[in-house]
Design a protein around this motif. Structure first.
Motif, PDB file in Angstrom:
ATOM      1  N   THR A  53      58.187  92.459 -12.794  1.00 29.90           N
ATOM      2  CA  THR A  53      56.809  92.935 -12.631  1.00 29.90           C
ATOM      3  C   THR A  53      56.531  94.273 -13.308  1.00 29.90           C
ATOM      4  N   ASP A  54      57.541  94.968 -13.820  1.00 29.34           N
ATOM      5  CA  ASP A  54      57.311  96.323 -14.333  1.00 29.34           C
ATOM      6  C   ASP A  54      56.356  96.367 -15.524  1.00 29.34           C
ATOM      7  N   HIS A  55      56.264  95.274 -16.270  1.00 34.51           N
ATOM      8  CA  HIS A  55      55.359  95.255 -17.422  1.00 34.51           C
ATOM      9  C   HIS A  55      53.886  95.242 -17.005  1.00 34.51           C
ATOM     10  N   GLU A  56      53.605  95.048 -15.724  1.00 34.15           N
ATOM     11  CA  GLU A  56      52.227  94.944 -15.247  1.00 34.15           C
ATOM     12  C   GLU A  56      51.665  96.257 -14.713  1.00 34.15           C
ATOM     13  N   ILE A  57      52.445  97.308 -14.681  1.00 34.50           N
ATOM     14  CA  ILE A  57      52.033  98.550 -14.031  1.00 34.50           C
ATOM     15  C   ILE A  57      50.661  99.015 -14.506  1.00 34.50           C
ATOM     16  N   GLU A  58      50.503  99.152 -15.807  1.00 37.37           N
ATOM     17  CA  GLU A  58      49.254  99.687 -16.347  1.00 37.37           C
ATOM     18  C   GLU A  58      48.063  98.776 -16.031  1.00 37.37           C
ATOM     19  N   HIS A  59      48.260  97.476 -16.126  1.00 34.66           N
ATOM     20  CA  HIS A  59      47.163  96.544 -15.869  1.00 34.66           C
ATOM     21  C   HIS A  59      46.760  96.560 -14.399  1.00 34.66           C
ATOM     22  N   ILE A  60      47.743  96.629 -13.499  1.00 35.31           N
ATOM     23  CA  ILE A  60      47.431  96.700 -12.068  1.00 35.31           C
ATOM     24  C   ILE A  60      46.626  97.963 -11.766  1.00 35.31           C
ATOM     25  N   LEU A  61      47.048  99.083 -12.317  1.00 41.56           N
ATOM     26  CA  LEU A  61      46.344 100.338 -12.069  1.00 41.56           C
ATOM     27  C   LEU A  61      44.921 100.288 -12.619  1.00 41.56           C
TER      28      LEU A  61
ATOM     29  N   ARG B 243      41.228 105.108  -4.988  1.00 41.14           N
ATOM     30  CA  ARG B 243      41.176 106.545  -5.252  1.00 41.14           C
ATOM     31  C   ARG B 243      42.419 107.052  -5.966  1.00 41.14           C
ATOM     32  N   ALA B 244      43.558 106.521  -5.586  1.00 37.03           N
ATOM     33  CA  ALA B 244      44.830 106.977  -6.146  1.00 37.03           C
ATOM     34  C   ALA B 244      45.837 105.853  -5.978  1.00 37.03           C
ATOM     35  N   ALA B 245      47.059 106.064  -6.469  1.00 32.17           N
ATOM     36  CA  ALA B 245      48.057 105.001  -6.476  1.00 32.17           C
ATOM     37  C   ALA B 245      49.432 105.558  -6.155  1.00 32.17           C
ATOM     38  N   PHE B 246      50.290 104.660  -5.687  1.00 31.46           N
ATOM     39  CA  PHE B 246      51.662 104.999  -5.355  1.00 31.46           C
ATOM     40  C   PHE B 246      52.556 103.858  -5.833  1.00 31.46           C
ATOM     41  N   PHE B 247      53.836 104.135  -5.997  1.00 33.10           N
ATOM     42  CA  PHE B 247      54.777 103.074  -6.331  1.00 33.10           C
ATOM     43  C   PHE B 247      56.154 103.413  -5.785  1.00 33.10           C
TER      44      PHE B 247
ATOM     45  N   GLN C  33      62.312 106.821  -5.154  1.00 30.81           N
ATOM     46  CA  GLN C  33      61.998 107.061  -6.560  1.00 30.81           C
ATOM     47  C   GLN C  33      63.046 106.550  -7.533  1.00 30.81           C
ATOM     48  N   GLY C  34      64.291 106.467  -7.093  1.00 30.06           N
ATOM     49  CA  GLY C  34      65.350 106.125  -8.022  1.00 30.06           C
ATOM     50  C   GLY C  34      65.670 107.298  -8.936  1.00 30.06           C
ATOM     51  N   HIS C  35      66.691 107.136  -9.754  1.00 26.04           N
ATOM     52  CA  HIS C  35      67.040 108.191 -10.708  1.00 26.04           C
ATOM     53  C   HIS C  35      67.681 107.564 -11.932  1.00 26.04           C
ATOM     54  N   GLY C  36      67.772 108.342 -12.991  1.00 28.31           N
ATOM     55  CA  GLY C  36      68.295 107.820 -14.246  1.00 28.31           C
ATOM     56  C   GLY C  36      67.187 107.521 -15.240  1.00 28.31           C
ATOM     57  N   PRO C  37      67.548 107.103 -16.459  1.00 30.49           N
ATOM     58  CA  PRO C  37      66.567 106.892 -17.539  1.00 30.49           C
ATOM     59  C   PRO C  37      65.472 105.891 -17.186  1.00 30.49           C
ATOM     60  N   TRP C  38      65.840 104.766 -16.523  1.00 31.80           N
ATOM     61  CA  TRP C  38      64.812 103.776 -16.223  1.00 31.80           C
ATOM     62  C   TRP C  38      63.808 104.324 -15.224  1.00 31.80           C
ATOM     63  N   ALA C  39      64.289 105.033 -14.217  1.00 23.89           N
ATOM     64  CA  ALA C  39      63.388 105.617 -13.220  1.00 23.89           C
ATOM     65  C   ALA C  39      62.494 106.682 -13.859  1.00 23.89           C
ATOM     66  N   ASP C  40      63.053 107.481 -14.765  1.00 22.95           N
ATOM     67  CA  ASP C  40      62.256 108.495 -15.461  1.00 22.95           C
ATOM     68  C   ASP C  40      61.149 107.849 -16.285  1.00 22.95           C
ATOM     69  N   LEU C  41      61.490 106.776 -16.982  1.00 17.83           N
ATOM     70  CA  LEU C  41      60.497 106.081 -17.793  1.00 17.83           C
ATOM     71  C   LEU C  41      59.399 105.485 -16.913  1.00 17.83           C
ATOM     72  N   LEU C  42      59.785 104.934 -15.790  1.00 22.09           N
ATOM     73  CA  LEU C  42      58.820 104.343 -14.874  1.00 22.09           C
ATOM     74  C   LEU C  42      57.852 105.400 -14.357  1.00 22.09           C
TER      75      LEU C  42
ATOM     76  N   ILE D 260      51.036 108.556 -16.614  1.00 26.74           N
ATOM     77  CA  ILE D 260      50.085 108.460 -17.731  1.00 26.74           C
ATOM     78  C   ILE D 260      48.961 107.491 -17.397  1.00 26.74           C
ATOM     79  N   ALA D 261      49.317 106.348 -16.820  1.00 31.80           N
ATOM     80  CA  ALA D 261      48.309 105.348 -16.493  1.00 31.80           C
ATOM     81  C   ALA D 261      47.367 105.845 -15.399  1.00 31.80           C
ATOM     82  N   CYS D 262      47.898 106.556 -14.407  1.00 33.56           N
ATOM     83  CA  CYS D 262      47.047 107.091 -13.343  1.00 33.56           C
ATOM     84  C   CYS D 262      46.034 108.076 -13.914  1.00 33.56           C
ATOM     85  N   ARG D 263      46.464 108.927 -14.832  1.00 33.79           N
ATOM     86  CA  ARG D 263      45.528 109.863 -15.457  1.00 33.79           C
ATOM     87  C   ARG D 263      44.488 109.115 -16.282  1.00 33.79           C
ATOM     88  N   LYS D 264      44.922 108.112 -17.011  1.00 31.22           N
ATOM     89  CA  LYS D 264      44.015 107.352 -17.873  1.00 31.22           C
ATOM     90  C   LYS D 264      42.913 106.678 -17.072  1.00 31.22           C
ATOM     91  N   TYR D 265      43.278 106.141 -15.903  1.00 28.31           N
ATOM     92  CA  TYR D 265      42.311 105.372 -15.122  1.00 28.31           C
ATOM     93  C   TYR D 265      41.716 106.149 -13.946  1.00 28.31           C
TER      94      TYR D 265
END
Length: 357
Positions: free
Chosen positions: A240-248, A257-261, A311-320, A326-331
């Motif tokens: 489901t990670d590819h859907e983040i931006e579309h869901i937001l 008003r705002a979002a969490f993950f 939140q997780g940690h490591g490169p994948w968590a940082d990217l997420l 970015i998507a929250c700011r955009k929308y």
């Protein structure tokens, strides 16, 4: 190979080795009076048992959770979300965190009376009460039992703040109670949308309302003046990670008003259930999914540490986190957390009625 069951999330029904319980076999008492279709296992009936707890408020002191008390009108959840972190709680009752969790449910019809008694205690200190922190307060059986609604009625009368987290559009049934409370700064809601793909939703959350119904619920709640947020929890890598931006984007259009993950968590018995689900529904990418989960959980299926578990940690968590921000700011999903009022609280009348309050 695990075999999917019609309209159920779990493919297994073994009990917990942590409590030395035996594996449970499905038998005739569990099944509908009809055979499976096309060789699939027959469907499993949902049963509801009345539970009579001594108290209804669950207290919490975890430093990474923004509430200290909650109400769970039901134990177990018919939505059948395969990732549900509450599944292991069924093991404490000699029941499986698998199919039992989503078919052998417990209802607490005395919850409203217990809540009223708790609020009436002289030493009670008013703080927001959270619904939906363990199992969904608007799962299908709420339609008949109406325990969540009756609890909200108690809180509305006492002018007590509450928050609701759900993945059901049934929450809109109670707008008549929630909207006046929100107008006084006493209510907020969060709707969980994990995917927009109905095919994924049918196996991931088989008895939860469709993603489109949840988006309509966000719109209805927001239109009624109820502060409403969207939760993309959990985010599942390679599913489901590819859907983040579309869901937001869709949630923002609906009025959130705002979002969490939260990245997917797999505590205790949830991990083998989730692995079996992957093998049944996504065998082509099961290894990739688990490898990514382990990369953000310190090499394990689950990280129970406060803070990092959310939140997780490591490169994948940082990217997420970066993509999400970015998507929250955009929308425009950057609204501040709602601060609910506690100064309006009015202690419920005692047994002699309001004349003696």
């Amino acid at each position: 190979m695990p075999v999917p069951r019609p309209a159920r999330g779990a493919t297994l029904n073994t009990t917990s080795a942590r409590f030395n319980l035996n594996a449970r076999e499905d038998d005739g008492d569990w099944l509908d009076d009809r055979d499976g279709i096309d060789g699939a296992p027959p469907p499993v009936r949902t049963t509801v048992t009345i539970e009579t707890p001594r108290t209804i408020l669950a207290r919490n002191s975890s430093p990474d959770i923004p509430f200290d008390r909650s109400i769970n009108p039901y134990r177990g959840c018919e939505h059948g979300c395969i990732y549900c972190f509450a599944r292991p709680t069924h093991a404490y009752h000699d029941l499986s965190p698998g199919i039992d969790f989503e078919t052998r449910l417990f209802a607490k019809p005395i919850a409203p009376a217990l809540l009223r008694a708790e609020l009436a205690k002289p030493g009670y200190v008013c703080k927001p009460i959270a619904f939906g922190t363990n199992t969904d307060p608007y799962q299908p059986i709420e339609r008949e039992w109406r325990i969540t609604r009756e609890c909200i009625e108690v809180l509305a009368q006492a002018r007590h703040p509450l928050t609701i987290t759900t993945k059901s559009d049934r929450v809109t049934r109670d707008i008549d109670l929630l909207a006046p409370m929100a107008a006084q700064g006493l209510a907020a809601a969060m709707v969980s949308v994990t995917t927009l793909d109905p095919r994924i939703a049918m196996t991931l959350e088989p008895r939860a309302p469709s993603p489109e119904k949840r988006l309509k619920a966000i719109a209805a709640l927001a239109a009624a003046g109820i502060p409403t947020f969207v939760s993309i929890s959990p985010v599942i890598p390679a599913i489901t990670d590819h859907e983040i931006e579309h869901i937001l984007e869709r949630a923002a259009d609906a009025g959130a008003r705002a979002a969490f993950f939260i990245p997917v968590r797999l505590p205790h018995e949830v991990a083998p259930l989730f692995r079996a689900w992957l093998d049944a529904h996504f065998p082509d990418r099961a290894a990739k999914v688990m490898a990514t989960i382990q990369s953000l959980r310190g090499g394990r299926d689950n990280d129970p540490g406060f803070g990092s578990r959310m939140q997780g940690h490591g490169p994948w968590a940082d990217l997420l986190r970066t993509r999400f921000a970015i998507a929250c700011r955009k929308y425009g999903l950057v609204g501040e957390r709602v601060r609910l009022r506690t100064d309006l609280f009015r202690r419920p009348a005692g047994a002699q009625g309001e004349l003696f309050d």
